[in-house]
Enzyme design. Structure first.
Site, short mmCIF file in Angstrom:
data_model
loop_
_atom_site.label_atom_id
_atom_site.label_comp_id
_atom_site.label_asym_id
_atom_site.label_seq_id
_atom_site.Cartn_x
_atom_site.Cartn_y
_atom_site.Cartn_z
N GLU A 111 -7.06 4.97 -9.58
CA GLU A 111 -5.90 4.42 -8.86
C GLU A 111 -6.27 3.11 -8.18
O GLU A 111 -7.45 2.89 -7.87
CB GLU A 111 -5.48 5.42 -7.75
CG GLU A 111 -4.33 6.33 -8.13
CD GLU A 111 -2.98 5.65 -8.02
OE1 GLU A 111 -2.90 4.41 -8.14
OE2 GLU A 111 -2.00 6.38 -7.85
N ASP A 112 -5.27 2.27 -7.92
CA ASP A 112 -5.53 1.06 -7.14
C ASP A 112 -5.61 1.39 -5.65
O ASP A 112 -6.53 1.00 -4.95
CB ASP A 112 -4.46 -0.01 -7.41
CG ASP A 112 -3.03 0.48 -7.17
OD1 ASP A 112 -2.80 1.69 -7.00
OD2 ASP A 112 -2.11 -0.37 -7.15
N ASP A 115 -1.86 5.52 -0.80
CA ASP A 115 -1.14 5.12 0.40
C ASP A 115 -0.52 6.39 1.02
O ASP A 115 -1.19 7.13 1.73
CB ASP A 115 -0.10 4.08 -0.03
CG ASP A 115 0.64 3.44 1.10
OD1 ASP A 115 0.04 3.20 2.15
OD2 ASP A 115 1.84 3.13 0.95
N PHE A 165 -0.15 -4.41 4.28
CA PHE A 165 0.21 -4.42 2.87
C PHE A 165 -0.66 -5.47 2.18
O PHE A 165 -0.72 -6.62 2.61
CB PHE A 165 1.70 -4.76 2.70
CG PHE A 165 2.17 -4.57 1.31
CD1 PHE A 165 2.58 -3.32 0.85
CD2 PHE A 165 2.19 -5.64 0.41
CE1 PHE A 165 2.99 -3.14 -0.46
CE2 PHE A 165 2.60 -5.47 -0.90
CZ PHE A 165 3.01 -4.22 -1.32
N ARG A 178 -0.72 -9.97 -8.75
CA ARG A 178 -1.67 -9.04 -9.37
C ARG A 178 -2.88 -9.79 -9.93
O ARG A 178 -3.96 -9.23 -10.04
CB ARG A 178 -1.02 -8.28 -10.53
CG ARG A 178 0.08 -7.31 -10.12
CD ARG A 178 0.45 -6.45 -11.32
NE ARG A 178 1.71 -5.73 -11.16
CZ ARG A 178 1.84 -4.55 -10.57
NH1 ARG A 178 0.80 -3.97 -10.04
NH2 ARG A 178 3.01 -3.96 -10.51
P1 IMP Z 1 1.52 6.13 -2.70
O1 IMP Z 1 2.33 5.74 -1.49
O2 IMP Z 1 0.19 6.72 -2.31
O3 IMP Z 1 2.31 6.99 -3.61
O4 IMP Z 1 1.17 4.79 -3.44
C1 IMP Z 1 1.99 4.35 -4.47
C2 IMP Z 1 1.65 3.02 -5.01
O5 IMP Z 1 2.20 2.06 -4.11
C3 IMP Z 1 0.20 2.64 -5.17
O6 IMP Z 1 -0.40 3.12 -6.35
C4 IMP Z 1 0.34 1.13 -5.19
O7 IMP Z 1 0.64 0.68 -6.51
C5 IMP Z 1 1.52 0.88 -4.26
N1 IMP Z 1 1.03 0.43 -2.95
C6 IMP Z 1 0.82 1.14 -1.85
N2 IMP Z 1 0.36 0.36 -0.84
C7 IMP Z 1 0.27 -0.88 -1.37
C8 IMP Z 1 -0.17 -2.16 -0.85
O8 IMP Z 1 -0.61 -2.31 0.31
N3 IMP Z 1 -0.11 -3.19 -1.72
C9 IMP Z 1 0.34 -3.10 -3.00
N4 IMP Z 1 0.74 -1.94 -3.52
C10 IMP Z 1 0.71 -0.84 -2.71
#
Ligand code: IMP
Length: 193
Positions: A111-112, A115, A165, A178
Protein backbone atom coordinates in the site's frame (compact mmCIF):
# COMPACT_ATOMS: atom_id res chain seq x y z
CA UNK A 1 -1.70 20.88 -23.36
CA UNK A 2 -0.99 22.45 -19.98
CA UNK A 3 2.37 21.49 -18.51
CA UNK A 4 2.70 23.42 -15.27
CA UNK A 5 5.68 22.44 -13.13
CA UNK A 6 4.37 20.46 -10.17
CA UNK A 7 7.32 21.39 -7.91
CA UNK A 8 6.04 24.94 -7.64
CA UNK A 9 2.94 23.70 -5.74
CA UNK A 10 4.97 22.01 -3.00
CA UNK A 11 5.34 23.81 0.32
CA UNK A 12 7.73 21.38 1.99
CA UNK A 13 9.43 18.05 1.42
CA UNK A 14 8.66 15.43 4.08
CA UNK A 15 10.71 12.56 2.69
CA UNK A 16 13.33 13.07 -0.01
CA UNK A 17 13.91 10.65 -2.88
CA UNK A 18 17.13 9.53 -1.15
CA UNK A 19 15.36 8.86 2.16
CA UNK A 20 12.64 6.88 0.40
CA UNK A 21 15.22 4.87 -1.54
CA UNK A 22 17.22 4.00 1.60
CA UNK A 23 14.11 3.00 3.56
CA UNK A 24 12.74 0.95 0.67
CA UNK A 25 16.02 -0.95 0.47
CA UNK A 26 15.80 -1.74 4.20
CA UNK A 27 12.21 -2.94 3.84
CA UNK A 28 13.10 -5.10 0.84
CA UNK A 29 15.92 -6.76 2.77
CA UNK A 30 13.64 -7.45 5.74
CA UNK A 31 10.88 -8.82 3.54
CA UNK A 32 13.18 -11.17 1.67
CA UNK A 33 14.72 -12.38 4.95
CA UNK A 34 11.25 -12.95 6.45
CA UNK A 35 9.91 -14.81 3.43
CA UNK A 36 12.97 -17.05 3.45
CA UNK A 37 12.00 -18.07 6.99
CA UNK A 38 9.88 -21.20 7.28
CA UNK A 39 8.21 -19.79 10.42
CA UNK A 40 6.70 -16.94 8.39
CA UNK A 41 5.77 -18.60 5.12
CA UNK A 42 2.68 -20.79 5.27
CA UNK A 43 2.43 -22.05 1.69
CA UNK A 44 2.70 -25.82 2.07
CA UNK A 45 3.88 -26.12 -1.53
CA UNK A 46 6.80 -23.77 -0.74
CA UNK A 47 5.99 -21.34 -3.56
CA UNK A 48 7.31 -17.75 -3.47
CA UNK A 49 5.03 -15.00 -2.11
CA UNK A 50 2.64 -13.05 -4.33
CA UNK A 51 3.27 -9.35 -3.82
CA UNK A 52 0.09 -7.37 -4.53
CA UNK A 53 0.40 -3.73 -5.54
CA UNK A 54 -2.63 -1.62 -4.64
CA UNK A 55 -3.14 0.76 -7.54
CA UNK A 56 -2.77 3.47 -8.19
CA UNK A 57 -0.98 5.01 -5.20
CA UNK A 58 1.48 2.19 -4.51
CA UNK A 59 2.78 1.94 -8.09
CA UNK A 60 6.12 3.74 -7.62
CA UNK A 61 6.76 2.22 -4.19
CA UNK A 62 6.01 -1.25 -5.53
CA UNK A 63 8.39 -0.78 -8.48
CA UNK A 64 11.24 0.18 -6.16
CA UNK A 65 10.37 -2.32 -3.43
CA UNK A 66 10.25 -5.19 -5.93
CA UNK A 67 13.76 -4.28 -7.08
CA UNK A 68 14.91 -4.30 -3.46
CA UNK A 69 13.73 -7.88 -2.93
CA UNK A 70 16.49 -10.21 -4.15
CA UNK A 71 14.53 -13.41 -3.47
CA UNK A 72 11.85 -15.09 -5.58
CA UNK A 73 8.43 -13.43 -5.73
CA UNK A 74 5.49 -13.10 -8.08
CA UNK A 75 3.42 -9.98 -8.38
CA UNK A 76 -0.13 -8.97 -9.16
CA UNK A 77 -2.20 -5.78 -9.11
CA UNK A 78 -5.51 -4.73 -7.65
CA UNK A 79 -7.14 -1.34 -8.10
CA UNK A 80 -9.58 0.14 -5.61
CA UNK A 81 -11.16 3.57 -5.20
CA UNK A 82 -11.88 4.99 -1.80
CA UNK A 83 -14.39 7.67 -0.95
CA UNK A 84 -13.00 8.04 2.57
CA UNK A 85 -12.36 11.76 2.35
CA UNK A 86 -15.83 12.73 1.23
CA UNK A 87 -19.43 12.27 2.15
CA UNK A 88 -19.48 8.49 2.50
CA UNK A 89 -16.56 7.57 4.75
CA UNK A 90 -15.18 4.09 4.42
CA UNK A 91 -16.78 3.20 1.09
CA UNK A 92 -14.30 1.27 -1.04
CA UNK A 93 -15.01 0.15 -4.58
CA UNK A 94 -13.16 -2.52 -6.56
CA UNK A 95 -11.99 -1.21 -9.94
CA UNK A 96 -9.72 -4.06 -11.02
CA UNK A 97 -9.29 -7.42 -9.33
CA UNK A 98 -6.22 -9.65 -9.11
CA UNK A 99 -5.51 -11.68 -12.20
CA UNK A 100 -4.39 -14.86 -10.51
CA UNK A 101 -5.70 -17.04 -7.66
CA UNK A 102 -4.16 -16.63 -4.18
CA UNK A 103 -5.57 -19.78 -2.58
CA UNK A 104 -2.85 -21.47 -0.51
CA UNK A 105 -0.33 -18.71 -1.29
CA UNK A 106 1.58 -16.27 0.89
CA UNK A 107 0.32 -12.79 0.01
CA UNK A 108 2.04 -9.49 0.72
CA UNK A 109 -0.16 -6.43 0.17
CA UNK A 110 1.78 -3.28 -0.80
CA UNK A 111 0.00 0.00 0.00
CA UNK A 112 1.03 3.63 -0.37
CA UNK A 113 -0.56 4.86 2.82
CA UNK A 114 -2.77 3.45 5.55
CA UNK A 115 -4.97 6.32 6.65
CA UNK A 116 -8.43 5.50 8.06
CA UNK A 117 -7.73 1.80 7.44
CA UNK A 118 -10.93 1.21 5.44
CA UNK A 119 -9.12 0.30 2.21
CA UNK A 120 -6.86 -2.21 3.89
CA UNK A 121 -9.72 -3.68 5.90
CA UNK A 122 -11.72 -4.12 2.66
CA UNK A 123 -8.77 -5.77 0.90
CA UNK A 124 -8.05 -8.13 3.81
CA UNK A 125 -11.66 -9.25 3.99
CA UNK A 126 -11.74 -9.91 0.26
CA UNK A 127 -8.43 -11.78 0.31
CA UNK A 128 -9.29 -13.79 3.46
CA UNK A 129 -12.34 -15.14 1.63
CA UNK A 130 -10.04 -16.60 -1.05
CA UNK A 131 -8.23 -18.73 1.51
CA UNK A 132 -4.58 -17.67 1.11
CA UNK A 133 -1.88 -19.32 3.24
CA UNK A 134 -0.95 -15.99 4.85
CA UNK A 135 -1.48 -12.27 4.41
CA UNK A 136 1.03 -9.60 5.38
CA UNK A 137 0.96 -5.88 4.70
CA UNK A 138 3.68 -3.43 3.73
CA UNK A 139 2.87 0.28 3.58
CA UNK A 140 5.17 3.13 2.70
CA UNK A 141 3.36 5.50 5.06
CA UNK A 142 1.25 4.95 8.13
CA UNK A 143 -1.00 7.64 9.62
CA UNK A 144 -2.14 6.15 12.98
CA UNK A 145 -3.92 9.33 14.25
CA UNK A 146 -6.43 9.02 11.38
CA UNK A 147 -7.36 5.38 11.98
CA UNK A 148 -11.08 4.51 12.06
CA UNK A 149 -10.81 0.72 11.78
CA UNK A 150 -8.17 -1.46 13.33
CA UNK A 151 -5.84 -3.08 10.81
CA UNK A 152 -2.52 -4.80 11.30
CA UNK A 153 0.48 -3.68 9.28
CA UNK A 154 3.69 -5.71 9.22
CA UNK A 155 6.12 -3.39 7.42
CA UNK A 156 6.00 0.42 7.63
CA UNK A 157 8.25 2.79 5.71
CA UNK A 158 7.52 5.98 7.65
CA UNK A 159 4.99 6.86 10.34
CA UNK A 160 3.25 10.24 10.18
CA UNK A 161 2.24 11.60 13.56
CA UNK A 162 0.29 14.54 12.13
CA UNK A 163 -2.79 14.55 9.90
CA UNK A 164 -1.05 16.26 7.01
CA UNK A 165 -2.23 15.35 3.52
CA UNK A 166 0.80 14.34 1.48
CA UNK A 167 1.49 14.00 -2.24
CA UNK A 168 4.19 12.57 -4.45
CA UNK A 169 5.93 9.25 -5.05
CA UNK A 170 2.63 7.76 -6.23
CA UNK A 171 0.26 9.69 -4.00
CA UNK A 172 -2.08 12.25 -5.51
CA UNK A 173 -4.26 15.23 -4.91
CA UNK A 174 -7.10 15.17 -7.44
CA UNK A 175 -5.12 12.87 -9.71
CA UNK A 176 -2.00 15.06 -9.78
CA UNK A 177 1.48 15.04 -8.20
CA UNK A 178 1.93 11.24 -8.33
CA UNK A 179 5.04 11.72 -10.48
CA UNK A 180 6.99 13.74 -7.90
CA UNK A 181 10.06 11.71 -6.92
CA UNK A 182 9.66 12.67 -3.23
CA UNK A 183 6.83 13.03 -0.68
CA UNK A 184 5.73 16.52 0.21
CA UNK A 185 2.95 18.80 1.38
CA UNK A 186 1.05 21.11 -0.96
CA UNK A 187 0.97 24.87 -0.65
CA UNK A 188 -2.48 26.02 0.58
CA UNK A 189 -2.96 27.93 -2.71
CA UNK A 190 -2.72 24.64 -4.64
CA UNK A 191 -5.62 23.12 -2.71
CA UNK A 192 -9.12 23.92 -3.96
CA UNK A 193 -11.51 25.20 -1.35
P1 IMP B 1 -7.68 4.66 3.88
O1 IMP B 1 -8.29 5.91 4.47
O2 IMP B 1 -6.75 4.00 4.87
O3 IMP B 1 -8.73 3.76 3.35
O4 IMP B 1 -6.76 5.14 2.70
C1 IMP B 1 -7.28 5.15 1.42
C2 IMP B 1 -6.38 5.73 0.39
O5 IMP B 1 -6.50 7.15 0.50
C3 IMP B 1 -4.90 5.45 0.47
O6 IMP B 1 -4.52 4.22 -0.10
C4 IMP B 1 -4.38 6.62 -0.35
O7 IMP B 1 -4.42 6.31 -1.73
C5 IMP B 1 -5.38 7.73 -0.03
N1 IMP B 1 -4.80 8.65 0.95
C6 IMP B 1 -4.95 8.68 2.27
N2 IMP B 1 -4.25 9.68 2.83
C7 IMP B 1 -3.62 10.29 1.80
C8 IMP B 1 -2.70 11.40 1.71
O8 IMP B 1 -2.28 12.04 2.70
N3 IMP B 1 -2.28 11.71 0.46
C9 IMP B 1 -2.67 11.05 -0.67
N4 IMP B 1 -3.51 10.01 -0.63
C10 IMP B 1 -3.98 9.64 0.60
Amino acid sequence: MSSKLIESDIESVLFSAEEIEARTRELGARISADYSDARITRDVAGRPPIVVCVLRGALLFMADLARSIPTQMEYDFICVASYGNGTSPGVVRLIKDLEGPIRGRDVLIVEDIVDTGHTLSYLRRGFDARDPASIRVCTLLDKPPRREVEVSVDYVGFTLTSNEFVVGYGMDYRGLYRNLPYIGVLRPEAIDA
